[in-house]
Enzyme design. Structure first.
Site, mmCIF file in Angstrom:
data_model
loop_
_atom_site.group_PDB
_atom_site.id
_atom_site.type_symbol
_atom_site.label_atom_id
_atom_site.label_comp_id
_atom_site.label_asym_id
_atom_site.label_seq_id
_atom_site.Cartn_x
_atom_site.Cartn_y
_atom_site.Cartn_z
ATOM 1 C CG ASP A 9 -0.408 0.306 2.670
ATOM 2 O OD1 ASP A 9 1.095 -0.618 2.520
ATOM 3 O OD2 ASP A 9 -1.244 0.576 3.852
ATOM 4 C CG HIS A 241 7.092 -0.578 10.022
ATOM 5 N ND1 HIS A 241 6.759 -0.678 11.660
ATOM 6 C CD2 HIS A 241 6.603 1.436 10.579
ATOM 7 C CE1 HIS A 241 6.537 0.277 11.935
ATOM 8 N NE2 HIS A 241 6.313 1.299 11.468
HETATM 9 C C1 BDR Z 1 3.122 -0.373 8.232
HETATM 10 O O1 BDR Z 1 1.620 0.232 8.247
HETATM 11 C C2 BDR Z 1 1.957 1.001 7.408
HETATM 12 O O2 BDR Z 1 1.623 2.651 7.475
HETATM 13 C C3 BDR Z 1 2.991 0.650 6.897
HETATM 14 O O3 BDR Z 1 3.287 1.302 5.292
HETATM 15 C C4 BDR Z 1 3.370 -0.442 7.491
HETATM 16 O O4 BDR Z 1 2.992 -1.522 7.075
HETATM 17 C C5 BDR Z 1 3.109 -0.198 10.039
HETATM 18 O O5 BDR Z 1 2.671 -0.386 11.499
HETATM 19 CA CA CA Z 2 2.832 -1.078 4.029
#
Ligand code: BDR
Ligand code: CA
Length: 316
Positions: A9, A241
């Site tokens: 995303d 992340h």
């Molecule tokens: C996850 O949430 C999204 O905002 C980031 O892209 C990542 O995949 C972290 O909690």
């Molecule tokens: Ca993400």
């Protein structure tokens, strides 16, 4: 070589993960599927197409779900304060109507590609689990054909990041995540327990941009807004992340894992909480019984992981 479909995303940290997958010599990126999450589906798909064009990524992009797995469930507000109004740090993403989209819906792309490459495809999912759950519902037989599913999401022994209980990707479609977690395929969860340890500073990224190609320079530019957000938590730095999940594919030895059934709370105060029943621990009868044990990452060699990230991103 690991054949990877990247379900994403984009999303600033998604963008770094995409570039890492594209540049890593052991990864064959065979598809990008989009989901809602950091922004609406139209925006995340536009962003994936934009990055495909700018970074000359050969893999097709297929548009995925814009709504949750269970009909009628409301989508949570998009985190514009983290990823920007455009999902890519407010850089002003241009028109991408010249970049073709794969004609298939993401779930069909996943099903067809997995069936065409039995036992070979790793699904790396770093957004809501909606596309994976939809694919499972339509073609449950893919569980026997996928090599493994690596997920950035959840929080096993630490608090969540959208509620004390839940992490964003899982909270954003908890029913989908539970379906994916209990399906009879091999899942590796890369949760906040480890991703919060993979922190890159603004100056580290700036150095990479100076040494690296135009792709890294764009990554540096689109990450500034996200670093400003994380600055409140990690001084002048950002948590990467989604890149963390990609590292598991190429360097699992950097991680410590724990095996056990993982379930997701689908309603109530704990909605989106990931809870593992470690193998060998005895309890009374529960909803964890009779499900397949999955791996959850509980430790990471953060220094080794960051070295690998930097080495990969500066490759040309
Ligand atoms: C996850 O949430 C999204 O905002 C980031 O892209 C990542 O995949 C972290 O909690
Ligand atoms: Ca993400």
């Amino acid at each position: 070589m690991h054949k990877v479909i990247f379900d994403t995303d984009p999303g600033v940290d998604d963008a770094m993960a995409l570039l890492l997958l594209e540049k890593h010599p052991d990864i064959d990126l065979i598809g990008v599927t989009t989901t809602f999450g950091n922004a609406a589906i139209e925006t995340t798909t536009r962003n994936a197409l934009y990055l495909k064009r700018e970074w000359k990524i050969a893999a097709p992009v297929a548009k995925g779900a814009g709504v949750k797995y269970l009909p009628g469930e409301e989508v949570h507000p998009y985190p514009k304060h983290i990823h920007g109004d455009d999902g890519l740090g407010n850089i002003g993403v241009p028109d991408v109507s010249d970049v073709p989209l794969d004609p298939r819906a993401a779930e069909d792309f996943i099903i067809e590609t997995v069936k065409a490459n039995p036992g070979e495809v790793t699904l790396v999912a770093v957004g809501r689990m909606t596309n994976l759950a939809n694919a499972l519902k339509k073609a449950p037989e893919i569980t026997g054909l996928v090599k493994q599913v690596v997920i950035m999401g959840g929080a096993l022994d630490v608090p969540g990041n959208v509620t004390p209980a839940a992490e964003a990707n899982i909270h954003g479609d908890a029913a989908a995540a539970d379906a994916v977690m209990i399906a009879p395929w091999d899942v590796v969860l890369v949760p906040l327990d480890v991703t919060l340890k993979l922190v890159m500073s603004r100056s580290q990224l700036g150095d990479l941009a100076r040494q690296g190609d135009d792709a890294v320079k764009l990554l540096d530019r689109l990450s500034q807004f996200y670093i400003d957000f994380y600055d409140g938590h990690f001084k002048d730095s950002m948590v990467v992340h989604d890149t963390c999940a990609c590292l598991y594919v190429v360097a699992p030895e950097l991680f410590t894992t724990r095996s056990g059934v993982i379930r997701v709370f689908t309603e109530g105060l704990g909605e989106g909480k990931t809870m593992q029943k470690p193998d060998g621990m005895g309890f009374g009868p529960s909803a964890w019984d009779g499900q397949k044990s999955q791996l959850g990452c509980v430790g990471i060699d953060a220094e080794g992981a960051m070295t690998l990230v930097c080495e990969t991103l500066v490759r040309t």
